[in-house]
Design a protein around this motif. Sequence first.
Motif, PDB file in Angstrom:
ATOM      1  N   PRO A 178       0.805  -1.227   0.000  1.00 18.95           N
ATOM      2  CA  PRO A 178       0.000   0.000   0.000  1.00 18.95           C
ATOM      3  C   PRO A 178       0.837   1.276   0.000  1.00 18.95           C
ATOM      4  CG  PRO A 178      -0.961  -1.596   1.488  1.00 18.95           C
ATOM      5  CD  PRO A 178       0.347  -2.172   1.043  1.00 18.95           C
ATOM      6  N   GLY A 179       1.968   1.240   0.719  1.00 18.70           N
ATOM      7  CA  GLY A 179       2.823   2.419   0.776  1.00 18.70           C
ATOM      8  C   GLY A 179       3.358   2.823  -0.585  1.00 18.70           C
ATOM      9  N   GLU A 180       3.729   1.845  -1.409  1.00 17.50           N
ATOM     10  CA  GLU A 180       4.243   2.144  -2.744  1.00 17.50           C
ATOM     11  C   GLU A 180       3.157   2.759  -3.624  1.00 17.50           C
ATOM     12  OE1 GLU A 180       5.982  -1.301  -4.489  1.00 17.50           O
ATOM     13  OE2 GLU A 180       7.877  -1.090  -3.395  1.00 17.50           O
ATOM     14  N   VAL A 181       1.956   2.227  -3.517  1.00 17.83           N
ATOM     15  CA  VAL A 181       0.847   2.769  -4.311  1.00 17.83           C
ATOM     16  C   VAL A 181       0.555   4.206  -3.885  1.00 17.83           C
ATOM     17  CG1 VAL A 181      -1.594   2.515  -4.873  1.00 17.83           C
ATOM     18  CG2 VAL A 181      -0.140   0.497  -4.690  1.00 17.83           C
ATOM     19  N   LEU A 182       0.605   4.463  -2.572  1.00 19.96           N
ATOM     20  CA  LEU A 182       0.361   5.820  -2.087  1.00 19.96           C
ATOM     21  C   LEU A 182       1.443   6.781  -2.565  1.00 19.96           C
ATOM     22  CD1 LEU A 182      -0.859   5.290   1.586  1.00 19.96           C
ATOM     23  CD2 LEU A 182      -2.201   5.923  -0.404  1.00 19.96           C
ATOM     24  N   THR A 183       2.668   6.297  -2.661  1.00 20.97           N
ATOM     25  CA  THR A 183       3.757   7.159  -3.143  1.00 20.97           C
ATOM     26  C   THR A 183       3.456   7.668  -4.546  1.00 20.97           C
ATOM     27  OG1 THR A 183       5.398   5.989  -1.791  1.00 20.97           O
ATOM     28  CG2 THR A 183       6.221   7.260  -3.662  1.00 20.97           C
ATOM     29  N   ARG A 184       2.938   6.798  -5.394  1.00 18.34           N
ATOM     30  CA  ARG A 184       2.580   7.240  -6.746  1.00 18.34           C
ATOM     31  C   ARG A 184       1.403   8.215  -6.713  1.00 18.34           C
ATOM     32  NH1 ARG A 184       4.009   1.801  -7.841  1.00 18.34           N
ATOM     33  NH2 ARG A 184       1.850   1.068  -7.665  1.00 18.34           N
ATOM     34  N   LEU A 185       0.465   7.966  -5.803  1.00 16.10           N
ATOM     35  CA  LEU A 185      -0.651   8.907  -5.673  1.00 16.10           C
ATOM     36  C   LEU A 185      -0.158  10.260  -5.157  1.00 16.10           C
ATOM     37  CD1 LEU A 185      -3.502   6.704  -4.132  1.00 16.10           C
ATOM     38  CD2 LEU A 185      -3.351   7.617  -6.450  1.00 16.10           C
ATOM     39  N   TYR A 186       0.823  10.230  -4.253  1.00 16.57           N
ATOM     40  CA  TYR A 186       1.372  11.478  -3.731  1.00 16.57           C
ATOM     41  C   TYR A 186       2.020  12.298  -4.841  1.00 16.57           C
ATOM     42  CZ  TYR A 186       0.853   9.419   0.933  1.00 16.57           C
ATOM     43  OH  TYR A 186       0.364   8.847   2.072  1.00 16.57           O
ATOM     44  N   ALA A 187       2.638  11.610  -5.808  1.00 15.97           N
ATOM     45  CA  ALA A 187       3.236  12.322  -6.936  1.00 15.97           C
ATOM     46  C   ALA A 187       2.158  13.093  -7.696  1.00 15.97           C
ATOM     47  CB  ALA A 187       3.952  11.347  -7.857  1.00 15.97           C
ATOM     48  N   THR A 188       0.997  12.448  -7.864  1.00 14.54           N
ATOM     49  CA  THR A 188      -0.117  13.135  -8.528  1.00 14.54           C
ATOM     50  C   THR A 188      -0.615  14.296  -7.678  1.00 14.54           C
ATOM     51  OG1 THR A 188      -0.801  11.055  -9.554  1.00 14.54           O
ATOM     52  CG2 THR A 188      -2.420  12.839  -9.506  1.00 14.54           C
ATOM     53  N   LEU A 189      -0.692  14.067  -6.357  1.00 14.89           N
ATOM     54  CA  LEU A 189      -1.105  15.139  -5.459  1.00 14.89           C
ATOM     55  C   LEU A 189      -0.107  16.285  -5.490  1.00 14.89           C
ATOM     56  CD1 LEU A 189      -2.331  13.180  -2.300  1.00 14.89           C
ATOM     57  CD2 LEU A 189      -3.721  14.439  -3.928  1.00 14.89           C
ATOM     58  N   GLY A 190       1.191  15.926  -5.630  1.00 17.11           N
ATOM     59  CA  GLY A 190       2.209  16.963  -5.703  1.00 17.11           C
ATOM     60  C   GLY A 190       2.004  17.855  -6.908  1.00 17.11           C
ATOM     61  N   ASP A 191       1.652  17.264  -8.057  1.00 17.04           N
ATOM     62  CA  ASP A 191       1.372  18.059  -9.261  1.00 17.04           C
ATOM     63  C   ASP A 191       0.177  18.985  -9.024  1.00 17.04           C
ATOM     64  OD1 ASP A 191       3.445  16.750 -10.493  1.00 17.04           O
ATOM     65  OD2 ASP A 191       2.163  15.275 -11.490  1.00 17.04           O
ATOM     66  N   ALA A 192      -0.846  18.436  -8.368  1.00 18.47           N
ATOM     67  CA  ALA A 192      -2.025  19.261  -8.080  1.00 18.47           C
ATOM     68  C   ALA A 192      -1.672  20.386  -7.114  1.00 18.47           C
ATOM     69  CB  ALA A 192      -3.136  18.389  -7.493  1.00 18.47           C
ATOM     70  N   LYS A 193      -0.799  20.082  -6.144  1.00 11.52           N
ATOM     71  CA  LYS A 193      -0.394  21.111  -5.185  1.00 11.52           C
ATOM     72  C   LYS A 193       0.359  22.231  -5.894  1.00 11.52           C
ATOM     73  CE  LYS A 193       2.493  22.005  -1.170  1.00 11.52           C
ATOM     74  NZ  LYS A 193       3.543  21.488  -0.263  1.00 11.52           N
ATOM     75  N   VAL A 194       1.238  21.862  -6.836  1.00 13.08           N
ATOM     76  CA  VAL A 194       1.979  22.887  -7.581  1.00 13.08           C
ATOM     77  C   VAL A 194       1.022  23.822  -8.306  1.00 13.08           C
ATOM     78  CG1 VAL A 194       3.531  23.262  -9.528  1.00 13.08           C
ATOM     79  CG2 VAL A 194       4.059  21.497  -7.841  1.00 13.08           C
ATOM     80  N   LEU A 195      -0.010  23.230  -8.918  1.00 12.62           N
ATOM     81  CA  LEU A 195      -0.993  24.036  -9.636  1.00 12.62           C
ATOM     82  C   LEU A 195      -1.750  24.959  -8.676  1.00 12.62           C
ATOM     83  CD1 LEU A 195      -2.533  24.750 -12.208  1.00 12.62           C
ATOM     84  CD2 LEU A 195      -4.046  22.803 -11.772  1.00 12.62           C
ATOM     85  N   LEU A 196      -2.198  24.396  -7.545  1.00 17.21           N
ATOM     86  CA  LEU A 196      -2.940  25.196  -6.573  1.00 17.21           C
ATOM     87  C   LEU A 196      -2.063  26.290  -5.966  1.00 17.21           C
ATOM     88  CD1 LEU A 196      -4.964  22.394  -4.745  1.00 17.21           C
ATOM     89  CD2 LEU A 196      -5.859  24.139  -6.295  1.00 17.21           C
TER      90      LEU A 196
END
Length: 417
Positions: free
Chosen positions: A273-291
Amino acid sequence: MIGFILADIRRHKGGTIAILLLVAFAVALAVSVTLQERALRLGSARAANAFDLVVGAAGSETQLVLSSVFLQAAPLPLMEGAVLQRLSADPRIAFAAPIGFGDSFAGYPLVGTSTALVTHLSPDLQEGAGFRREGDAVIGAAVDLSMGAVIKPMHGTAEEGGHTHTGLAYAVAGRMKPTGTPWDRAILVPIQAVWELHGMGHEEAGHEEEGHEEAGHAGGAQEHSADAAAPIDEDWAKHAAGVPAVLVKPKTIADAYKLRQEYRSGTTLGVFPGEVLTRLYATLGDAKVLLMAVAIGTQLLIAAALLLVTIMHVGQRRRQIGALRAFGASRTVVFRIVWLQLFAISLAGILLGFGLGYLVSEVIGGIVSRQNGFTMPVAFDRGDLVFAASVSAFAAALAIVPAVLAYRQSPAAALKG
């Protein structure tokens, strides 16, 4: 000087409040984005820490984790019961807990599982006892039900037009301690009862596994019954029907990696689960940059507006500045008065913005926690101090512009204006 500044602020109360609120809202936007993104990372990571390895049928890794760890119901294919039998018999595994989901009660997800998972999530129950009969249910700490309450499972949810099963009613036998995970809002029941209620009982295991993929649980709309008084039997070697996922606790880290590799075959999928969340965090990071880009753009626009307002304010105060100079105030004193007043207002707005950003994040975090179960820890860290210092430095630099304009005005020109 301070007394003069305070008197001037009181005299121009409306303009002062407007500037303060503009700064506060701009800062609060950036702060709330940062705090919410961090809280989501921490909260989801803590929720996933309870589970080392998840084994499911081949498909989407992300959906497997969201459904099995975060209890976000979605259609998942079933694995054959033989997979659970192999996992439970593997000497490298401390326990393998099957989970079956898709039913609900009063808005809470109803999850079929084993006593091992209940013990893993809450070694000591808050009250009551664990599974003893197939009609027993153990509820999460956030489930608003009392001990002994009757639970009539519904296929799906009421919003989806689900129907209530009539073949079995569970009774609350125990309550887990808070875990800070989505399982605090879950109702756990014996997986055998789920199998039997959906036509996958002991005698039918292996014959009913195909075609039961609806909503990720074992069973369709046909009604079956289960014996609520039947004793718990978790001998998977004798009987194991299809399940959408198995939560696995390997004995060592090396075993965990070996098991994940072994079950990443054509028909099964093993994930951390931790590895899957890491990839999701990368997507969240992109969204954070935009916000954050939007937040910074907003701050720049507000800074430009503030600069224009303060310059106009200095222009309107030409006579006051000229009077100060005429009574002996030096250019430096005038510069200090104008700069200190504007910087003090901006600094108060920055502090208010941090407070508003934290408050908004707490409110949003509370809503998310109630809806999804896992805790959203909202907290500042050192990075926020750096942000506060940089914003304060920017405000200090911005206040120099009107202060310089006031500094350059001569007493004669100011009084003539």
